[in-house]
Design a protein around this motif. Sequence first.
Motif, PDB file in Angstrom:
ATOM      1  N   SER A  19      -2.597 -12.209 -11.167  1.00 43.25           N
ATOM      2  CA  SER A  19      -2.446 -12.568  -9.752  1.00 43.25           C
ATOM      3  C   SER A  19      -1.164 -13.372  -9.534  1.00 43.25           C
ATOM      4  N   ASN A  20      -0.803 -14.231 -10.476  1.00 46.15           N
ATOM      5  CA  ASN A  20       0.440 -14.988 -10.340  1.00 46.15           C
ATOM      6  C   ASN A  20       1.648 -14.069 -10.386  1.00 46.15           C
ATOM      7  N   GLU A  21       1.605 -13.137 -11.320  1.00 43.89           N
ATOM      8  CA  GLU A  21       2.733 -12.218 -11.421  1.00 43.89           C
ATOM      9  C   GLU A  21       2.866 -11.373 -10.167  1.00 43.89           C
ATOM     10  N   ALA A  22       1.754 -11.008  -9.598  1.00 39.94           N
ATOM     11  CA  ALA A  22       1.793 -10.238  -8.354  1.00 39.94           C
ATOM     12  C   ALA A  22       2.407 -11.067  -7.230  1.00 39.94           C
ATOM     13  N   ALA A  23       2.013 -12.358  -7.163  1.00 43.80           N
ATOM     14  CA  ALA A  23       2.560 -13.227  -6.112  1.00 43.80           C
ATOM     15  C   ALA A  23       4.065 -13.385  -6.268  1.00 43.80           C
ATOM     16  N   SER A  24       4.496 -13.582  -7.499  1.00 42.10           N
ATOM     17  CA  SER A  24       5.936 -13.709  -7.749  1.00 42.10           C
ATOM     18  C   SER A  24       6.656 -12.428  -7.351  1.00 42.10           C
ATOM     19  N   LYS A  25       6.075 -11.327  -7.752  1.00 38.47           N
ATOM     20  CA  LYS A  25       6.728 -10.059  -7.464  1.00 38.47           C
ATOM     21  C   LYS A  25       6.850  -9.852  -5.960  1.00 38.47           C
ATOM     22  N   GLU A  26       5.823 -10.265  -5.236  1.00 37.10           N
ATOM     23  CA  GLU A  26       5.876 -10.124  -3.791  1.00 37.10           C
ATOM     24  C   GLU A  26       7.037 -10.930  -3.215  1.00 37.10           C
TER      25      GLU A  26
ATOM     26  N   TYR B 138      13.036 -16.295  -5.972  1.00 39.05           N
ATOM     27  CA  TYR B 138      12.344 -15.300  -6.781  1.00 39.05           C
ATOM     28  C   TYR B 138      13.092 -13.976  -6.786  1.00 39.05           C
ATOM     29  N   THR B 139      13.625 -13.609  -5.612  1.00 38.15           N
ATOM     30  CA  THR B 139      14.428 -12.383  -5.548  1.00 38.15           C
ATOM     31  C   THR B 139      15.607 -12.467  -6.520  1.00 38.15           C
ATOM     32  N   VAL B 140      16.272 -13.618  -6.470  1.00 41.42           N
ATOM     33  CA  VAL B 140      17.434 -13.798  -7.335  1.00 41.42           C
ATOM     34  C   VAL B 140      17.041 -13.657  -8.802  1.00 41.42           C
ATOM     35  N   PHE B 141      16.026 -14.390  -9.211  1.00 43.32           N
ATOM     36  CA  PHE B 141      15.718 -14.400 -10.647  1.00 43.32           C
ATOM     37  C   PHE B 141      15.129 -13.070 -11.104  1.00 43.32           C
ATOM     38  N   TYR B 142      14.428 -12.397 -10.193  1.00 36.76           N
ATOM     39  CA  TYR B 142      13.877 -11.088 -10.534  1.00 36.76           C
ATOM     40  C   TYR B 142      15.007 -10.137 -10.944  1.00 36.76           C
ATOM     41  N   HIS B 143      16.071 -10.166 -10.166  1.00 36.75           N
ATOM     42  CA  HIS B 143      17.190  -9.272 -10.479  1.00 36.75           C
ATOM     43  C   HIS B 143      17.966  -9.725 -11.709  1.00 36.75           C
ATOM     44  N   VAL B 144      18.078 -11.002 -11.888  1.00 36.59           N
ATOM     45  CA  VAL B 144      18.750 -11.486 -13.098  1.00 36.59           C
ATOM     46  C   VAL B 144      17.955 -11.057 -14.323  1.00 36.59           C
ATOM     47  N   GLN B 145      16.645 -11.280 -14.267  1.00 37.01           N
ATOM     48  CA  GLN B 145      15.799 -10.941 -15.411  1.00 37.01           C
ATOM     49  C   GLN B 145      15.913  -9.453 -15.766  1.00 37.01           C
ATOM     50  N   GLU B 146      16.016  -8.641 -14.766  1.00 38.83           N
ATOM     51  CA  GLU B 146      16.103  -7.198 -15.017  1.00 38.83           C
ATOM     52  C   GLU B 146      17.287  -6.818 -15.896  1.00 38.83           C
TER      53      GLU B 146
ATOM     54  N   ALA C 107       9.613 -11.860  -4.811  1.00 36.14           N
ATOM     55  CA  ALA C 107      10.865 -11.286  -5.302  1.00 36.14           C
ATOM     56  C   ALA C 107      11.279 -10.059  -4.501  1.00 36.14           C
ATOM     57  N   SER C 108      10.303  -9.379  -3.982  1.00 33.35           N
ATOM     58  CA  SER C 108      10.632  -8.118  -3.307  1.00 33.35           C
ATOM     59  C   SER C 108      10.931  -8.311  -1.824  1.00 33.35           C
ATOM     60  N   LYS C 109      10.854  -9.539  -1.327  1.00 34.25           N
ATOM     61  CA  LYS C 109      11.182  -9.782   0.078  1.00 34.25           C
ATOM     62  C   LYS C 109      12.606  -9.323   0.385  1.00 34.25           C
ATOM     63  N   LYS C 110      12.747  -8.663   1.506  1.00 36.46           N
ATOM     64  CA  LYS C 110      14.050  -8.099   1.828  1.00 36.46           C
ATOM     65  C   LYS C 110      14.878  -9.010   2.730  1.00 36.46           C
ATOM     66  N   SER C 111      14.240 -10.027   3.288  1.00 36.18           N
ATOM     67  CA  SER C 111      14.950 -10.885   4.242  1.00 36.18           C
ATOM     68  C   SER C 111      16.140 -11.569   3.576  1.00 36.18           C
ATOM     69  N   LEU C 112      17.162 -11.818   4.375  1.00 38.44           N
ATOM     70  CA  LEU C 112      18.365 -12.503   3.886  1.00 38.44           C
ATOM     71  C   LEU C 112      18.518 -13.824   4.640  1.00 38.44           C
ATOM     72  N   PRO C 113      19.095 -14.878   4.061  1.00 39.87           N
ATOM     73  CA  PRO C 113      19.522 -14.969   2.671  1.00 39.87           C
ATOM     74  C   PRO C 113      18.354 -14.803   1.695  1.00 39.87           C
ATOM     75  N   MET C 114      18.680 -14.523   0.456  1.00 39.96           N
ATOM     76  CA  MET C 114      17.650 -14.308  -0.564  1.00 39.96           C
ATOM     77  C   MET C 114      16.880 -15.601  -0.857  1.00 39.96           C
ATOM     78  N   ASN C 115      15.692 -15.426  -1.482  1.00 39.82           N
ATOM     79  CA  ASN C 115      14.978 -16.601  -1.993  1.00 39.82           C
ATOM     80  C   ASN C 115      15.146 -16.648  -3.517  1.00 39.82           C
TER      81      ASN C 115
END
Lengths: 496, 496, 496, 496
Positions: free
Chosen positions: B277-284, B296-304, B286-294
């Motif tokens: 459930s935590n990973e799902a919350a983070s992923k959510e 989680y979005t930033v780190f999600y892409h870095v981690q990739e 991270a996947s937010k499209k609104s700008l500026p980024m948050n």
Amino acid sequence: MPDSNFAERSEEQVSGAKVIAQALKTQDVEYIFGIVGIPVTEIAIAAQQLGIKYIGMRNEQAACYAASAIGYLTGRPGVCLVVSGPGLIHALGGMANANMNCWYTECCMSPPISMAETSAVRMAASVIRNAKQPLLIIGKGAAYAHAEENIKKLVEQYKLPFLPTPMGKGVVPDNHPNCVGAARSRALQFADVIVLFGARLNWILHFGLPPRYQPDVKFIQVDICAEELGNNVKPTVTLLGDVSAVSKQLLEELDKTSWEYPPESKWWKTLREKMKSNEAASKELASKKSLPMNYYTVFYHVQEQLPRDCFVVSEGANTMDIGRTVLQNYLPRHRLDAGTFGTMGVGLGFAIAAAMVAKDRHPGQRVICVEGDSAFGFSGMEVETICRYNLPIILLVVNNNGIYQGFDMDAWKETLKFQDPTAVVPPMCLLPNSHYEQIMTAFGGKGYFVETPEELQKSLRQSLADTSKPSLINIMIEPQATRKAQDFHWLTRSNM
Amino acid sequence: MPDSNFAERSEEQVSGAKVIAQALKTQDVEYIFGIVGIPVTEIAIAAQQLGIKYIGMRNEQAACYAASAIGYLTGRPGVCLVVSGPGLIHALGGMANANMNCWYTECCMSPPISMAETSAVRMAASVIRNAKQPLLIIGKGAAYAHAEENIKKLVEQYKLPFLPTPMGKGVVPDNHPNCVGAARSRALQFADVIVLFGARLNWILHFGLPPRYQPDVKFIQVDICAEELGNNVKPTVTLLGDVSAVSKQLLEELDKTSWEYPPESKWWKTLREKMKSNEAASKELASKKSLPMNYYTVFYHVQEQLPRDCFVVSEGANTMDIGRTVLQNYLPRHRLDAGTFGTMGVGLGFAIAAAMVAKDRHPGQRVICVEGDSAFGFSGMEVETICRYNLPIILLVVNNNGIYQGFDMDAWKETLKFQDPTAVVPPMCLLPNSHYEQIMTAFGGKGYFVETPEELQKSLRQSLADTSKPSLINIMIEPQATRKAQDFHWLTRSNM
Amino acid sequence: MPDSNFAERSEEQVSGAKVIAQALKTQDVEYIFGIVGIPVTEIAIAAQQLGIKYIGMRNEQAACYAASAIGYLTGRPGVCLVVSGPGLIHALGGMANANMNCWYTECCMSPPISMAETSAVRMAASVIRNAKQPLLIIGKGAAYAHAEENIKKLVEQYKLPFLPTPMGKGVVPDNHPNCVGAARSRALQFADVIVLFGARLNWILHFGLPPRYQPDVKFIQVDICAEELGNNVKPTVTLLGDVSAVSKQLLEELDKTSWEYPPESKWWKTLREKMKSNEAASKELASKKSLPMNYYTVFYHVQEQLPRDCFVVSEGANTMDIGRTVLQNYLPRHRLDAGTFGTMGVGLGFAIAAAMVAKDRHPGQRVICVEGDSAFGFSGMEVETICRYNLPIILLVVNNNGIYQGFDMDAWKETLKFQDPTAVVPPMCLLPNSHYEQIMTAFGGKGYFVETPEELQKSLRQSLADTSKPSLINIMIEPQATRKAQDFHWLTRSNM
Amino acid sequence: MPDSNFAERSEEQVSGAKVIAQALKTQDVEYIFGIVGIPVTEIAIAAQQLGIKYIGMRNEQAACYAASAIGYLTGRPGVCLVVSGPGLIHALGGMANANMNCWYTECCMSPPISMAETSAVRMAASVIRNAKQPLLIIGKGAAYAHAEENIKKLVEQYKLPFLPTPMGKGVVPDNHPNCVGAARSRALQFADVIVLFGARLNWILHFGLPPRYQPDVKFIQVDICAEELGNNVKPTVTLLGDVSAVSKQLLEELDKTSWEYPPESKWWKTLREKMKSNEAASKELASKKSLPMNYYTVFYHVQEQLPRDCFVVSEGANTMDIGRTVLQNYLPRHRLDAGTFGTMGVGLGFAIAAAMVAKDRHPGQRVICVEGDSAFGFSGMEVETICRYNLPIILLVVNNNGIYQGFDMDAWKETLKFQDPTAVVPPMCLLPNSHYEQIMTAFGGKGYFVETPEELQKSLRQSLADTSKPSLINIMIEPQATRKAQDFHWLTRSNM
């Protein structure tokens, strides 16, 4: 280390912050320099609500240097706000530097004024009257004591030659005809009576010892700090008291006879000749057309455009030493440099403090901050602070690609072709052709990269004309540039 | 403070420098970080002649942080070379930070290895076997002791859940199925037996106290430092000795029976559900499209795109805390952060040290340095050092225009229209839209200013692909961005 | 830690010792107090060969207290010679005590004399002339500055009441008709203008605050140390300068008009009445015939026989405080006590220093050292030093069997019959009926154990008559004895 | 500095005192040593009410030495209670001394036990088995670790010669046939393998260097402190761990073969011969009939009557060094002396601590405190403390009228006839024939002044027989007495 959730913090902290802010206000604090964090953010906010200005810096080191300069410039305490632990440790440099420069408020701030004993004043006047080759040395203690009026009278009424120390520059204007700064070594070496006004016989003054001085030179020392009297050299007369009040006592005592020092004496003649030849030598260096430029060329052009009322802040090795001999100050307390302790990293903090004081007390005055490239690196990130608060600062980075001296770009690239730079590059070298001016443009200020006298002239003109934003001029000089030949080869600094 | 005339210096100093350099060589010193000046320049040169690498930095603060990291990374002393006076004082921060992190060579370097008392090992094994809800916590002491092999065996052979501390990350890879980092709060709160491997119950672990822990949780503490045992909480069993050797003792003792922790226990089930459930919350987030980024979005892409074998260095407030939960480590001793003391300003020094170690011991590995914008300001000028030595470092500045939080550009301009910023701008705000990437381009590296996920992905790809020079990616995020909602509202850091 | 084989020691040490001894001689050092050991023995011997006196003490603590008193008594530095390590640490107490009392030579020894600003002197004179209820307070700074002549003139010429601080006693004799010491509390409480001559508003003077003072009392502060000015209370006028020189400036300024303070004013009447009633109350306590004696009886008899020119040294709690109100000083710089820092253990060191000065500068003068029994214990072994050098010291131990108060012998024995004293005896109790006089007889001096006024009178008479050896009078008093009732109940020390 | 009116003090202080006392109780504190004053009196009282014993001392210096000894003797923290300011400074000596001796509770108190790595133990056993001339050195670390049983087994089972350090005496009894203390210099000089059990290679062991040792001697170092390993000399094997546990590991490892060190080896023969001749030389010195007595005569008679189970405390120069070679210890942790730091003034504080421990844990055991006359002077006033609490202590003052050496009475009187003693008396001389025993009788204890062997025997007999009160025996010896001739003339201490 801490939560960022401000709302949940306890009431106690908030009211504690108000109490501290109120206490600072009661002490007439006007400026706080610092970096916030839990739990000191509230103190900064509370201080702002009471009308104290808060300047957020980028490293506690620079914040502390700025706060210490406020004490010198305004006579009221400057405050540095840091978090405990690493913040406090980062600030230690500033505290040590202030101490070495005698800027501790407890020592310097006391309003009561003391005077020298009458008999000692009488004796000092007598020694001065009998001097064959007298010299006044004006130190930062004279500036701090606001002694400019009395000392100027002494100089002019009795026709005495004088020499300022680095931060004593401007108490009497550098272009005053009696200023013998351009014959500094000669003046020190042959004077038979030297009056020190709030100046110390430290390394900058060669400790008052031969061969830089006559073995039997007589010192008259005027100082507010009893502990300073007799350091290194035993003075003939010591005048303990406020430098301005004692200068007035001396004026009154000398006034009792009609004496003045003969303006056509051999001493004055010697000094004027030496000044002339030194100035000619400098001018020759300054007029060299070869590129990259040398120090003298650079400072000659800067001096030409320097506003008469600006603050000059400086740090670096050759940059500070040579710059000091060429750049002139016309107002007291308008010169700040790395000082007795020789601390690198003070420049931008000092410039920021001077700019705050300029904005509030001397509107329209500019701060010219002259940095060596190595010195600039210690606190270069404070350029963001300068831009954030849009402070009236022009930064000059005199760039020789290193500490003392550096490589040029071609030599650098050749060296690195096959080798690990950490194994072979001399420790004093920095990256050639660094574009320090981009540190300024990164934050919205104006940046200039200059390689010729013409570019330098133009960038200075534009920077001075544009009062809407700060600027940085990155001035490329000959990587191996040094100063002109010296009479003395031992400890070759600060002399001319 | 100093003359630049090298040739005239006395023979004594030169030979003294050689003696010091030779002594450092004898102690197996490989790296010196510092800033030269009179009279330490010769020491640096002499050291280079003996094959020691000299890395000239821009402020002693950063030099000292770099030197302290060398001790941790290589197990051999790192050296910081500074001039006396201000240089030494600037270096104090590094010394204090190293001390708080137990990096003083005298404590950690001793070659002899001690083991725990046999009876205590037996008791610890018995407590573990009887645990209903066991948890291993792996600290930087385990990394420093090279305990990775033995601890991984313990985890796998006995099917135990584990949690790394910030610098314990990578001892067992973060993506190991038994890693319960994604259910950190839950794991801490309900464990009945916790084995600490070189980890301290400090603020990062909430001091081991309720309500973050069960009141009757049993701690088994494995540590090399007797002074660390029993801090804050009284352990049920203490195993004093080298973390790797003691882990081996535990393995041998547990091997005597056929016990393993049941992989289908309720505890494992609870943990796995929470992680999901935590990973799902983070992923959510991270996947937010609104700008500026948050964040989680930033780190999600870095981690990739993060290379599996890279070093990760980090400092900042939210940047470091949230980054730690998303960015994964796969190798021991490849994670460095601001640590116990929470020192800001360590990041670039640490990154430079890691890069030197990477070049020499792990060719091809990269250093990813993740900085908050405020944290970057403490030692941003070291970017010149990075470029000068062309070090394999990618800097990410996660930029919210402030400390904890900042203004956006429009609000900023509106505010300043009629007011003095030092009087009204909140102390935690920095200049909006600072172009930190120009600090990198100023010195010849690659700079990127990114505002969207696509720009971030592209800049990361290019930075990783280009091994010829360092780069800096300035990542603009929502100035008011914080972390996702927490289960606990008191002291909300570091948990998930 | 050390070999005793002197002969084998190297030449270097011996000549190093000579160099140090010569340096001390050049600084006009007359006395060294210390304890020898390897390698400082040779320094002591070398100093003796140059005519410096060496006084071997029994504990570095006492040696350092003695050395610090020399500075105060002679205006020339006293030296304390100790071995490194434990010797140095034992001596720290003396250094801290000297610092708290402003006896650091660097501060006090400077020959140049400063005066106050003329306008401030004028203002001070005006405030004094307009005072309704003036008071002069004479501190140890006045004694140290040799201001006795000028201050006595101020007192007598302008008919002003004065009060000495503990170590200011004797600058003007205690029995001067203008001394209002016997109405101390009254004088402080109702004065409207107070001139402080080298006196601090510390705890001894109740910090200058209500209710011990009028809320609107005006302070005029005369002091050599700018840092002292304005501590605790904001003075109306501050006169920064040498206390004697400034007193002379005040004299000259007041002389300009024909003003004097009216000797028949209501203020003088109030003070005289209060003095009379206080003296009567003291006399009544002193004349009590009950045994054991009380403090007043003891000091009354001591005062009766006290030589006019003796030095009085004192430490203890009630012993020092009550003794100070009864025992009179007639000469400046002849009173030494535990001082601002309240250090116990200073008495015998101070007495030894005073005795050395007496022998050399005031032949025939005696030192009377008045000690509480607890205070005596801190350095009682120095009695051997006193006997070894046959110093002209009479020690009075005012013995109430404890710190503040003690047991009597019967109660003590009853208590101990069945119980462990460490478990039940109050921490402030010492052994009842300790025969401290035997510490003196053990080393060949004269000892007296006295329990009645007659025994006290007789022992004093004999001690004063016998100039061939030191003596110690152990004076038993009521274990529960305290002082007479006070007007003020808050912080009841030092007032009358 | 303080009011004595207890009743008026605020409630807050009282309850604060209780909180502190309770905290000490929770830490298992049994003893507090101190001197009370405002505001710590209440803490002492509150502690007593909780069953903690309070011992009121006469100088904070001695109090702190006593508290530090409690830690060593009982393994639980001792507490020193002092007032702030001077009280704290006086106590610094004790803190520094405890630190130099590694008595800081945080280092030594940890209950967990660590062992050495198995492979290192194996290597150590192999080195021992191959030794030609082995030697065990037993230090105070072995005593502190309660390693007596295991080390005694090692000595006996494998027939190894051993040597105790000063405070290691008694771990194995001094009269054990394998103790080679009487051939100390020889044993150190020719051993080829030395095992150090909790002993440091400091000045007492000549730093482990030639010519006092073979250049190629192999050291095996057993210690709990990693920092101690490898100081001064690089050991062949280091065994990091609890000294007792590691001794047991060694025992188990050596047990695996049937090896023992041959009792008829040449090494044993050499050592036994040297012991015989040294003992004969000592006995000859001891049997000298000339008066005044020498050190050996004195200690020979003391040793004859010394109870087997007594504590021996000692300080001084020759007194401590020679006494240590003659006076035997039979029980571990029953020997305390001035230690590594060579601090004078520790003796009486240590003796008082040992007596408190003796009363509570070893009823009937006596404390014999052997003091040089100079050393006694540092804290002689604590005799009052000893009498007040009626502690089972016998003080021996070995009196040579000075530090290292003194005058006799006739020479003294002759010298002083015409001269100022401070100008001519050697700095190491004290008053001849001081009757230190009167310091004891002054407080109700028994005092003896002895000049002959017969008087010494008799006074010892009486002191030991009378268990009702403490006693002090003042033993006059030859003022120029030194030790017997040494094989080594360089640094002649502690060897035989």
